[in-house]
Design a protein around this motif. Structure first.
Motif, PDB file in Angstrom:
ATOM      1  N   GLN A  27       1.171  11.865   3.237  1.00 41.90           N
ATOM      2  CA  GLN A  27       1.085  12.672   4.383  1.00 41.90           C
ATOM      3  C   GLN A  27       1.507  14.020   4.137  1.00 41.90           C
ATOM      4  OE1 GLN A  27       3.659  11.924   7.559  1.00 41.90           O
ATOM      5  NE2 GLN A  27       2.496  12.224   9.257  1.00 41.90           N
ATOM      6  N   GLY A  32      -1.937  13.754   8.905  1.00 41.14           N
ATOM      7  CA  GLY A  32      -1.868  12.151   9.035  1.00 41.14           C
ATOM      8  C   GLY A  32      -2.120  12.015   7.934  1.00 41.14           C
ATOM      9  N   LEU A  33      -1.805  10.293   7.762  1.00 41.98           N
ATOM     10  CA  LEU A  33      -1.313   9.737   6.199  1.00 41.98           C
ATOM     11  C   LEU A  33      -3.521   9.243   6.049  1.00 41.98           C
ATOM     12  CD1 LEU A  33       1.197   9.103   8.322  1.00 41.98           C
ATOM     13  CD2 LEU A  33       1.053   7.092   6.349  1.00 41.98           C
ATOM     14  N   VAL A  91       3.034  -6.123   2.802  1.00 38.25           N
ATOM     15  CA  VAL A  91       2.575  -6.302   3.807  1.00 38.25           C
ATOM     16  C   VAL A  91       2.691  -8.178   3.637  1.00 38.25           C
ATOM     17  CG1 VAL A  91      -0.493  -7.385   4.589  1.00 38.25           C
ATOM     18  CG2 VAL A  91       0.297  -5.390   4.275  1.00 38.25           C
ATOM     19  N   LEU A 141      -0.460   9.842  15.758  1.00 39.04           N
ATOM     20  CA  LEU A 141      -1.486   9.481  15.049  1.00 39.04           C
ATOM     21  C   LEU A 141      -1.968   8.059  15.627  1.00 39.04           C
ATOM     22  CD1 LEU A 141       0.878   9.403  11.819  1.00 39.04           C
ATOM     23  CD2 LEU A 141      -0.590  10.951  12.629  1.00 39.04           C
ATOM     24  N   PHE A 159      -5.603   1.835  16.567  1.00 40.97           N
ATOM     25  CA  PHE A 159      -4.007   1.763  16.235  1.00 40.97           C
ATOM     26  C   PHE A 159      -3.919   3.259  17.056  1.00 40.97           C
ATOM     27  CE2 PHE A 159      -4.211  -1.822  13.569  1.00 40.97           C
ATOM     28  CZ  PHE A 159      -4.852  -1.630  12.171  1.00 40.97           C
ATOM     29  N   GLY A 189      10.115   7.258  11.055  1.00 34.80           N
ATOM     30  CA  GLY A 189       8.719   6.813  10.563  1.00 34.80           C
ATOM     31  C   GLY A 189       7.740   6.293  11.267  1.00 34.80           C
ATOM     32  N   PHE A 244       4.975   7.212   1.707  1.00 35.04           N
ATOM     33  CA  PHE A 244       5.191   6.410   2.425  1.00 35.04           C
ATOM     34  C   PHE A 244       4.447   4.835   2.049  1.00 35.04           C
ATOM     35  CE2 PHE A 244       6.329   8.261   6.490  1.00 35.04           C
ATOM     36  CZ  PHE A 244       5.718   9.326   6.579  1.00 35.04           C
ATOM     37  N   ALA A 279      -1.306  -5.197  12.137  1.00 35.66           N
ATOM     38  CA  ALA A 279      -1.037  -3.481  11.844  1.00 35.66           C
ATOM     39  C   ALA A 279      -0.041  -3.547  10.647  1.00 35.66           C
ATOM     40  CB  ALA A 279      -0.692  -2.852  13.137  1.00 35.66           C
ATOM     41  N   LEU A 280      -0.187  -2.335   9.744  1.00 31.33           N
ATOM     42  CA  LEU A 280       1.192  -1.779   8.725  1.00 31.33           C
ATOM     43  C   LEU A 280       2.158  -1.851   9.180  1.00 31.33           C
ATOM     44  CD1 LEU A 280      -1.767  -0.115   6.105  1.00 31.33           C
ATOM     45  CD2 LEU A 280      -0.590  -2.285   6.072  1.00 31.33           C
ATOM     46  N   GLN A 296       0.683  -1.143   0.027  1.00 31.88           N
ATOM     47  CA  GLN A 296      -0.236   0.594   0.032  1.00 31.88           C
ATOM     48  C   GLN A 296       1.385   1.326   0.309  1.00 31.88           C
ATOM     49  OE1 GLN A 296      -3.211  -0.348   2.799  1.00 31.88           O
ATOM     50  NE2 GLN A 296      -3.106  -2.259   2.824  1.00 31.88           N
ATOM     51  N   PHE A 334      -6.273   7.372   9.289  1.00 34.07           N
ATOM     52  CA  PHE A 334      -5.897   8.324  10.123  1.00 34.07           C
ATOM     53  C   PHE A 334      -6.390   9.609  10.123  1.00 34.07           C
ATOM     54  CE2 PHE A 334      -1.678   5.812  10.253  1.00 34.07           C
ATOM     55  CZ  PHE A 334      -1.679   5.488   9.481  1.00 34.07           C
ATOM     56  N   GLY A 335      -6.579   9.985  11.666  1.00 33.93           N
ATOM     57  CA  GLY A 335      -6.677  11.345  12.481  1.00 33.93           C
ATOM     58  C   GLY A 335      -5.082  11.881  12.231  1.00 33.93           C
ATOM     59  N   TYR A 370       1.219   5.159   0.765  1.00 34.29           N
ATOM     60  CA  TYR A 370       0.174   6.647   1.074  1.00 34.29           C
ATOM     61  C   TYR A 370       0.829   7.782   1.586  1.00 34.29           C
ATOM     62  CZ  TYR A 370      -3.124   2.946   4.369  1.00 34.29           C
ATOM     63  OH  TYR A 370      -3.448   2.605   3.973  1.00 34.29           O
ATOM     64  N   PHE A 390       5.436   0.953   8.571  1.00 36.21           N
ATOM     65  CA  PHE A 390       5.761   2.328   7.915  1.00 36.21           C
ATOM     66  C   PHE A 390       7.421   2.408   7.635  1.00 36.21           C
ATOM     67  CE2 PHE A 390       1.316   3.411   6.179  1.00 36.21           C
ATOM     68  CZ  PHE A 390       0.199   3.054   7.079  1.00 36.21           C
ATOM     69  N   GLY A 391       7.953   2.664   6.792  1.00 35.50           N
ATOM     70  CA  GLY A 391       9.126   3.490   6.756  1.00 35.50           C
ATOM     71  C   GLY A 391       9.361   4.644   7.231  1.00 35.50           C
ATOM     72  N   SER A 392      10.123   5.710   6.947  1.00 32.33           N
ATOM     73  CA  SER A 392      10.515   7.202   6.897  1.00 32.33           C
ATOM     74  C   SER A 392      10.065   7.750   6.093  1.00 32.33           C
ATOM     75  CB  SER A 392      12.568   7.362   7.622  1.00 32.33           C
ATOM     76  OG  SER A 392      12.327   6.935   8.345  1.00 32.33           O
ATOM     77  N   HIS A 400      -4.259   6.726   2.193  1.00 34.59           N
ATOM     78  CA  HIS A 400      -4.216   5.786   1.435  1.00 34.59           C
ATOM     79  C   HIS A 400      -4.367   6.816   0.283  1.00 34.59           C
ATOM     80  CE1 HIS A 400      -5.847   2.530  -0.599  1.00 34.59           C
ATOM     81  NE2 HIS A 400      -4.940   1.680   0.178  1.00 34.59           N
TER      82      HIS A 400
END
Lengths: 113, 115
Positions: free
Chosen positions: A37, A42-43, A92, B90, B33, B42, A88, A100-101, A33, B106-107, A35, A103-105, A45
Motif C-alpha cells: 500500500q 489502496g492495496l 488464508v 477501502l 468488500f 490495520g 501487509f 474475506a481476507l 498473500q 482495491f480502490g 500486498y 489484514f494486520g497493521s 496484490h
C-alpha cells in the motif's frame, strides 16, 4: 484468529539495500498473500504462496513460507525509493468459511534515496 | 486491468449526516468488500457482498449498512455519521468467494472526516 502479524512495524533502509519483513500467523493455512500500500492509496496484490510451496519469486520479490513455524517472509532485493510503502500479509484458512481476507497493521518500509 | 473506483478521495461530513460511499468495479467480479483502515488497527472488514442483493456482515458492521443493486456497484452507507467513523475507507473486489486463492483488487480509498 486468522490475522497475520507483520514484523517489524517500521523499517528504514538505504536505496540498494535489501528489505526483509516477516509475517506470523496462528492457524493452519491454505495460502498466504502479500500486498503493498503506497501512502494514501489502496492495496495492491504482490504475490500469493500456497501452503505446499516453500519459496516463490516475482521480480525483485522473494517470499518464503515455513508452515511448521507458521511464518512467512517477504524479501525485496536492491530496494528503490519507489518501494517505500506499507506491506501487509493475509493468511488464508478456507476451513473457517470466512470469505474475506484478514489484514494486520503492516510493515511501513521507508527507502532513503 | 481490473479497475475499482471510489466516488470520492476526500469527504468532510458533519455528525448526524447520512453518508454514501460508492464503489464501482469493471471486471464483473462476484465479490465486493468494504474495509476501514485506522492507524494501529490495520484493515477491518465492515461488510461484503458475494452477489447482487446479497450481503454479509464483517467484523465491524455497527453503524454501517450496504447496498448492492447492481453487480458492479457496492455502496457503503453511514446512516448517521459519528466522529468515530472518521477513517480511510477501502473498497475491494474479487472474482470467486469460495477459494480465496486469488487476488483482491482495491480502490484508491476515501478519506472521510466527520466533524
Amino acid at each position: 484468529s486468522q490475522q497475520g502479524e507483520e514484523d517489524p512495524q517500521a523499517l528504514s533502509i538505504q536505496e540498494g539495500e535489501n528489505a526483509t519483513m516477516n509475517c506470523s500467523y496462528k492457524t493452519s493455512i491454505n495460502n498466504l498473500q502479500w500486498y503493498r500500500q503506497n501512502s494514501g492509496r489502496g492495496l495492491v496484490h504482490l504475490i500469493l504462496i500456497r501452503s505446499n510451496e516453500r519459496e516463490k519469486h516475482s521480480g525483485r520479490l522473494r517470499v518464503t513460507l515455513d508452515t511448521s513455524k507458521k511464518s512467512s517472509s517477504l524479501l525485496i532485493t536492491a530496494s528503490r525509493a519507489a518501494d517505500t510503502a506499507s506491506y501487509f500479509c493475509a493468511p488464508v484458512n478456507m476451513d473457517t468459511g470466512r470469505r474475506a481476507l484478514t489484514f494486520g497493521s503492516g510493515t511501513r518500509l521507508q527507502v532513503q534515496p | 486491468d481490473v479497475k475499482v473506483t471510489q466516488s470520492s478521495r476526500y469527504l468532510v461530513k458533519r455528525t448526524g449526516e447520512k453518508v454514501f460511499l460508492e464503489c464501482v468495479q469493471d471486471m464483473d467480479h462476484e465479490n465486493m468488500f468494504w474495509y476501514r483502515q485506522d492507524p494501529g488497527l490495520g484493515l477491518r472488514l465492515i461488510y461484503f457482498s458475494y452477489d447482487v442483493k446479497m450481503k454479509e456482515k464483517g467484523d465491524i458492521p455497527e453503524g454501517y449498512s450496504v447496498s448492492r443493486e447492481k453487480k458492479e456497484r457496492f455502496s457503503l452507507i453511514l446512516e448517521s455519521a459519528s466522529t468515530n467513523q472518521t477513517s480511510m475507507y477501502l473498497c475491494a473486489s474479487s472474482l470467486f468467494p469460495e477459494t480465496l486463492q486469488e487476488t483482491q483488487y482495491f480502490g484508491p480509498g476515501t478519506r472521510l472526516l466527520v466533524l
